[in-house]
Structures are given as C-alpha cells and as structure tokens.
Design an enzyme around this catalytic site. Structure first.
Site, PDB file in Angstrom:
ATOM      1  N   HIS A 156       0.838  -1.208   0.000  1.00 23.43           N
ATOM      2  CA  HIS A 156       0.000   0.000   0.000  1.00 23.43           C
ATOM      3  C   HIS A 156       0.875   1.261   0.000  1.00 23.43           C
ATOM      4  CE1 HIS A 156      -3.796   2.156   1.396  1.00 23.43           C
ATOM      5  NE2 HIS A 156      -2.861   3.069   1.575  1.00 23.43           N
ATOM      6  N   GLU A 157       1.879   1.290   0.876  1.00 21.54           N
ATOM      7  CA  GLU A 157       2.710   2.500   0.994  1.00 21.54           C
ATOM      8  C   GLU A 157       3.589   2.693  -0.250  1.00 21.54           C
ATOM      9  OE1 GLU A 157       1.862   4.536   3.199  1.00 21.54           O
ATOM     10  OE2 GLU A 157       0.623   3.063   4.246  1.00 21.54           O
TER      11      GLU A 157
HETATM   12 ZN    ZN Z   1      -2.854   5.127   1.800  1.00 28.45          ZN
END
Ligand code: ZN
Length: 187
Positions: A156-157
């Site tokens: 996600h990051e």
């Molecule tokens: Zn996010």
C-alpha cells in the site's frame, strides 16, 4: 515563542501529488535536517491519524519516503480472531526510503482503507509475501522480507510512491463507507 506543529495535513484523493511518481532521495537529502525533521513530523502525523503507514506524497511531499508502525497497544484492543486471519502483528516504527518491491505468493483479499481516502474501505487483493530493498532513515541499505498484513502495508505504501491508490486495485463493488464496514464486518 512559536510552537512547532506536531502534525501535518494529510491530503485527500484528488490532490495531484497523490497521482505523481515520487522522486528518489539522495543520501545528502535524506540526511539533511529538513528531511529528518519531516520524518519526525510524519511519525507524529501517522500516530495522530491513527494509521499504520504514511507515505510522503500523503503530506504533499513527492519523495520516495514512507513511515510504518503497527503498535502493540492498539492491536491489543482489536479482535484477536481478525488479527489472526490477517496475519497481523506489531511492527516497530521504521522508515523506508527509495524502495524496490518484489511481489511473491498468491494474492489474498482483505478490506483496507487509506488516510487519503478518508471514510471508505474496500476489498483489495494483495500479494501474500513481498521482498523490499530500500534504505532506512539513515540511508543504510535494508532488505525486508514480509508476509501477511506487513506485506500488505508495504504494498500500500509503496503504491503511494508510484502515484497508485488502493482505488486502482480494489474490487469496485466492495467499496463502502468505513461506518458501514464497522457496522457490518467487525466488532
Ligand atoms: Zn494510503
């Protein structure tokens, strides 16, 4: 006497910086007091949100930098069965800089949200395991081998650093408000 800000504004989807590829940091930039101060502010902003990760574009800085932390004291308040299903465990605070990610294992599906898409959740398939080569906050090379929820956080990051949001990967018909998710899917 001026009081230092303790947190930064988290930009929301629609801001162009969330859709741009972030720039790699040089060692000199990373070690500058400006960027070290930014890391401290990102840590406080993530804790205040609260979130388990925050990428620099989310506070308006197009840099290949993210902070991650999954605090034991917060996990203790969550449903242990759900944490077991998610393969989610406490993570100490750490910083990833200029990451290169390799996806491994079969995709697995869980709901996730994003501090830059406030108030919503959706089911997102993510690789079960990843390998990440990056620097830490001092510019020392690191290799992170992660599985389960940690692997999801990293994907996600690092997506944020490529201008990608979970909206691009979600099952669109699973998209719902966080309120509804809490009501229907968790306790
Ligand atoms: Zn996010």
């Amino acid at each position: 006497m001026p009081i230092a800000p303790i947190k930064l504004k988290i930009v929301q989807t629609g801001e162009p910086v969330l859709r741009e590829r972030a720039k790699p940091l040089t060692l000199e930039q990373l070690q500058s007091s400006e960027v070290q101060n930014l890391i401290d502010l990102m840590r406080e902003t993530m804790r205040d949100a609260p979130g388990v990760g925050l990428a620099a574009p989310q506070i308006g800085a197009g840099l290949q930098l993210a902070v991650i932390e999954d605090r034991a004291d917060l996990l203790e308040k969550m449903d242990p069965e759900q944490l077991a299903r998610q393969d989610r465990h406490p993570l100490p605070f750490h910083v990833i800089v200029n990451p290169k990610i390799t996806l491994m294992g079969e995709p697995i599906e869980f709901f996730e949200g994003c501090l830059s898409v406030r108030g919503f959740m959706a089911v997102v398939p993510r690789a079960q395991r990843v390998r990440v080569e990056c620097w830490n906050e001092r510019g020392e090379p690191q290799v992170i081998e992660a599985a389960g929820w940690y692997a999801r956080i990293l994907q996600h990051e690092i997506d944020h650093l490529d201008g990608t949001l979970y909206l691009d990967r979600m099952y669109t018909r699973s998209f719902m408000t966080e309120d509804y998710y809490r009501h229907a899917y968790s306790r």
